[in-house]
Design an enzyme around this catalytic site. Structure first.
Site, PDB file in Angstrom:
ATOM      1  N   LYS A 176       0.799  -1.223   0.000  1.00  0.00           N
ATOM      2  CA  LYS A 176       0.000   0.000   0.000  1.00  0.00           C
ATOM      3  C   LYS A 176       0.835   1.278   0.000  1.00  0.00           C
ATOM      4  O   LYS A 176       0.393   2.319  -0.492  1.00  0.00           O
ATOM      5  CB  LYS A 176      -0.927   0.001   1.212  1.00  0.00           C
ATOM      6  CG  LYS A 176      -2.089  -0.979   1.133  1.00  0.00           C
ATOM      7  CD  LYS A 176      -3.165  -0.494   0.168  1.00  0.00           C
ATOM      8  CE  LYS A 176      -4.428  -1.322   0.282  1.00  0.00           C
ATOM      9  NZ  LYS A 176      -5.500  -0.817  -0.592  1.00  0.00           N
TER      10      LYS A 176
ATOM     11  N   SER B  25       0.760 -10.004  -0.620  1.00  0.00           N
ATOM     12  CA  SER B  25       0.526  -8.558  -0.571  1.00  0.00           C
ATOM     13  C   SER B  25       0.802  -7.890   0.764  1.00  0.00           C
ATOM     14  O   SER B  25       1.015  -6.675   0.812  1.00  0.00           O
ATOM     15  CB  SER B  25      -0.907  -8.252  -0.999  1.00  0.00           C
ATOM     16  OG  SER B  25      -1.833  -8.910  -0.159  1.00  0.00           O
TER      17      SER B  25
END
Length: 402
Positions: free
Chosen positions: A51, A302
């Site tokens: 992110k 992720s």
């Protein structure tokens, strides 16, 4: 309109700010799924997830007037940390609205980066709605978690790295929440190398993108409880929906049990601490959701931001499921020597005793009896069944607790 040149520029801007994460080949997982599996380790990225790429790229795009007013964002955790880190580096104020049930580890990490935390709502969508209202009151710039061109461009830098690290890549498997990550990767990779197949993986508890594609429009779905809080988004954005519709080949779902098993596999076999959403892509491979064989596949890991207490529950559940831990309860006569007789049977079959509990006060226990509960470390389910068979032969009535 997102262009490849924008992603290349973002990659240059992010150098020295974010990690160029490893694309690690796994012999273990390759053999299990009959493909060459390469894991893109964004769980080892700064702030613990991908992110930060999009968040930093967005903040770089702000003008001086926007910087003075600061930024506001909504997040279940990973986007929050990315925005907080990027804001601190750019020396501007940030406010993050997080769901009230957000993992404590993610709340504390976001605070440590210097952000102001506001807890509101039960879901990400409720937190985002409240953040929007705060943004209108303060004039701060809203940093969307996924449906923003600058965010998508930043996430797309992962696609550029994969193509450089593995030019012969044939498929990429990527988790989907709101779709910012897969949109950036798919846009870059499909335009650079159209032959690469892109697969998205959603949590079965919240398949918003899959349902949206079936109805040919962004659709809000109901949200069930899931360990994959990072991809529990009830409605994709119009921007990510359009990109996914154009570039992503297929979307599959995985359930919590499949993700939990994969988290344990990653911890035990690859020594990688990964959160539920971070394990989703590999879970889809391990549980045969992706119809590929003998291909070179990049799997996006992720994120790795997970509460350490939850890790212990994942481990315990995995051990029980694999037959490596068992609790066996039985009633015996409350006389000397009864415990020793029971333990001799267990010792004969070389199970390791972790703990023993005596219970004389219970609705299940009549006077003159005691309940004994053994916690055993075992090899597998067959080992447990062998011990249980011996207990039956010896006349014990017992139950296995899970």
């Amino acid at each position: 309109m997102i262009k490849l040149a924008d992603v290349e520029q973002a990659r240059r801007a992010l150098q020295g700010v974010v990690h160029y994460t490893a694309l690690e080949h796994s012999e273990t997982f390759s053999k299990l799924v009959h493909n060459d599996v390469y894991m893109k380790l964004e769980n080892l990225q700064k702030t613990g997830s991908f992110k930060v790429r999009g968040a930093y790229n967005k903040i770089l795009s702000l003008n001086e007037s926007e910087r003075k007013k600061g930024v506001i964002a909504a997040s279940a955790g990973n986007h929050a940390q990315g925005v907080a880190f990027a804001s601190a580096r750019a020396k501007l104020d940030s406010t993050i609205v997080m769901p009230e049930g957000a993992p404590l580890a993610k709340i504390q990490a976001t605070q440590n980066y210097g952000a102001k935390i506001v807890l509101h709502g039960e879901t990400f969508d409720e937190a985002m709605s409240y953040a929007r209202s705060l943004q209108q009151d303060t004039g701060a710039t809203f940093v969307h978690a996924f449906d923003d061109e600058q965010i998508i461009v930043g996430q797309g830098t992962i696609g550029l790295e994969i193509l450089q690290q593995l030019p012969e890549v044939e498929a990429i498997v990527c988790p989907i929440g709101g779709g910012g990550l897969i949109s950036g990767i798919a846009k870059v990779v499909k335009e650079r190398k159209p032959s690469v197949q892109i697969f998205g993986v959603e949590a079965a508890a919240c398949p918003s993108m899959e349902q949206s594609l079936q109805h040919n429009q962004p659709l809000k779905v109901s949200l069930e409880s899931t360990i994959a809080d990072g991809i529990a988004v009830k409605e994709p954005g119009p921007l990510t929906f359009d990109i996914v519709k154009q570039y992503v080949d297929d979307i599959v779902t995985v359930d919590d049990l499949e993700m939990a098993r994969t988290m344990l596999h990653l911890l035990e076999r690859s020594k990688l601490l990964v959160e539920g959403s971070g394990a989703a892509s590999l879970a889809a491979m391990l549980h045969e959701k992706i119809p590929l064989k003998e291909k070179k596949i990049a799997v996006i890991i992720s994120g790795g931001n997970i509460d350490i207490h939850f890790v212990s529950r994942i481990i315990e559940h995995g051990l029980v499921e694999a037959g490596r831990f068992a609790k066996i309860s039985t009633l015996v006569t409350d006389k000397p020597g009864q415990l020793n007789r029971l333990l001799q049977i267990v010792a004969k079959h070389q199970a390791n005793i972790i703990s023993i509990e005596h219970n004389r006060i219970s609705s299940r226990v009549v006077p003159g009896q005691t309940e004994i509960e053994l916690s055993l470390e075992t090899r597998d389910q067959q080992h447990i069944e062998t011990i249980e068979t011996e207990l039956k032969k010896a006349g014990y009535h017992f139950s296995r607790k899970t």
